[in-house]
Design a protein around this motif. Sequence first.
Motif, PDB file in Angstrom:
ATOM      1  N   TYR A 124      23.464   4.076   6.876  1.00 50.76           N
ATOM      2  CA  TYR A 124      23.198   5.384   7.485  1.00 50.76           C
ATOM      3  C   TYR A 124      23.522   6.544   6.556  1.00 50.76           C
ATOM      4  O   TYR A 124      22.826   7.548   6.531  1.00 50.76           O
ATOM      5  CB  TYR A 124      24.008   5.544   8.774  1.00 50.76           C
ATOM      6  CG  TYR A 124      23.642   4.587   9.877  1.00 50.76           C
ATOM      7  CD1 TYR A 124      22.329   4.161  10.067  1.00 50.76           C
ATOM      8  CD2 TYR A 124      24.606   4.096  10.745  1.00 50.76           C
ATOM      9  CE1 TYR A 124      22.002   3.272  11.071  1.00 50.76           C
ATOM     10  CE2 TYR A 124      24.287   3.209  11.774  1.00 50.76           C
ATOM     11  CZ  TYR A 124      22.982   2.802  11.920  1.00 50.76           C
ATOM     12  OH  TYR A 124      22.656   1.926  12.926  1.00 50.76           O
ATOM     13  N   ARG A 125      24.631   6.425   5.826  1.00 50.66           N
ATOM     14  CA  ARG A 125      25.136   7.552   5.050  1.00 50.66           C
ATOM     15  C   ARG A 125      24.853   7.442   3.565  1.00 50.66           C
ATOM     16  O   ARG A 125      24.883   8.432   2.841  1.00 50.66           O
ATOM     17  CB  ARG A 125      26.645   7.690   5.303  1.00 50.66           C
ATOM     18  CG  ARG A 125      27.246   8.962   4.747  1.00 50.66           C
ATOM     19  CD  ARG A 125      28.744   9.039   5.001  1.00 50.66           C
ATOM     20  NE  ARG A 125      29.021   9.359   6.399  1.00 50.66           N
ATOM     21  CZ  ARG A 125      29.681   8.573   7.220  1.00 50.66           C
ATOM     22  NH1 ARG A 125      30.123   7.397   6.810  1.00 50.66           N
ATOM     23  NH2 ARG A 125      29.911   8.941   8.466  1.00 50.66           N
ATOM     24  N   GLY A 126      24.600   6.232   3.083  1.00 48.17           N
ATOM     25  CA  GLY A 126      24.409   6.048   1.651  1.00 48.17           C
ATOM     26  C   GLY A 126      25.702   6.328   0.911  1.00 48.17           C
ATOM     27  O   GLY A 126      26.784   5.906   1.330  1.00 48.17           O
ATOM     28  N   ASP A 127      25.610   7.076  -0.170  1.00 50.25           N
ATOM     29  CA  ASP A 127      26.795   7.395  -0.963  1.00 50.25           C
ATOM     30  C   ASP A 127      27.476   8.680  -0.512  1.00 50.25           C
ATOM     31  O   ASP A 127      28.479   9.092  -1.100  1.00 50.25           O
ATOM     32  CB  ASP A 127      26.406   7.528  -2.444  1.00 50.25           C
ATOM     33  CG  ASP A 127      25.917   6.199  -3.022  1.00 50.25           C
ATOM     34  OD1 ASP A 127      26.435   5.155  -2.591  1.00 50.25           O
ATOM     35  OD2 ASP A 127      25.031   6.221  -3.890  1.00 50.25           O
ATOM     36  N   ARG A 128      26.949   9.320   0.512  1.00 50.71           N
ATOM     37  CA  ARG A 128      27.551  10.553   1.014  1.00 50.71           C
ATOM     38  C   ARG A 128      28.872  10.225   1.712  1.00 50.71           C
ATOM     39  O   ARG A 128      28.912   9.388   2.607  1.00 50.71           O
ATOM     40  CB  ARG A 128      26.588  11.238   1.979  1.00 50.71           C
ATOM     41  CG  ARG A 128      27.109  12.523   2.596  1.00 50.71           C
ATOM     42  CD  ARG A 128      26.002  13.223   3.348  1.00 50.71           C
ATOM     43  NE  ARG A 128      25.377  12.347   4.338  1.00 50.71           N
ATOM     44  CZ  ARG A 128      25.836  12.154   5.564  1.00 50.71           C
ATOM     45  NH1 ARG A 128      26.938  12.772   5.956  1.00 50.71           N
ATOM     46  NH2 ARG A 128      25.200  11.365   6.410  1.00 50.71           N
ATOM     47  N   PRO A 129      29.960  10.871   1.336  1.00 49.97           N
ATOM     48  CA  PRO A 129      31.260  10.557   1.940  1.00 49.97           C
ATOM     49  C   PRO A 129      31.321  11.051   3.379  1.00 49.97           C
ATOM     50  O   PRO A 129      30.592  11.979   3.766  1.00 49.97           O
ATOM     51  CB  PRO A 129      32.255  11.310   1.055  1.00 49.97           C
ATOM     52  CG  PRO A 129      31.466  12.461   0.506  1.00 49.97           C
ATOM     53  CD  PRO A 129      30.072  11.932   0.305  1.00 49.97           C
TER      54      PRO A 129
END
Length: 224
Positions: A124-129
């Motif tokens: 859902y977020r990928g590499d986004r924290p």
Amino acid sequence: MSRWSGIARRDSRRIFRDRREAGEVLAEELAAYRGRDVVVLGLARGGVPVGWQVAHALHAPLDVFLVRKLGVPQWEELAMGALASGGGVVVNDDLMRSLGITNDALQRAIARETEELRRREQAYRGDRPPPDLADRIVILVDDGIATGASMLAAVRAVRAQNPARVVVAVPVGPASACHELAREADDVVCASTPPNFEAVGQVFEDFHQVTDDEVRELLATPTV
């Protein structure tokens, strides 16, 4: 001081057209939070479309929050607890004792579901924290609650990150579960509490299963 609020006291039999309308109704109840330092977390997957409407109305960012059921060994549909992003855990001790479930079995379930949480967060977020929740008002949104165990795990996980306030907002749930959540959340908005609660879907005309693609699309759609 926790409180149980919302229009449940005025309309316990409300029917929603879909999750979008449910989010619009919740947003009206949460209007006092508009313009403040708020982050909305939609519980995947059904809470994300509801949460998007809330975030849009409050001019707040939206992110996804994951909770996984801890299924009883050989009977996965029966939950002995729940695990949330960030490590929040709720366990039904009475059920574990009555079924003779060992702590080792519980720990194996936690380890398994922790891996699944990480996989889904990556999807859902990928590499986004994940967002920083410290000193912010966090509004946890789902499309409804039944026992409340999943939302309780979410509240505890968020609380551990030192937010200014934890708010629970759901379109529907049994009054007993809403009151229980109010013991740990700072505010609980439950828009409908049917007197003969059977399932979350009973108050929706459209209650289709939300897909991963829908979740990703909503997360990519700006709310502000």
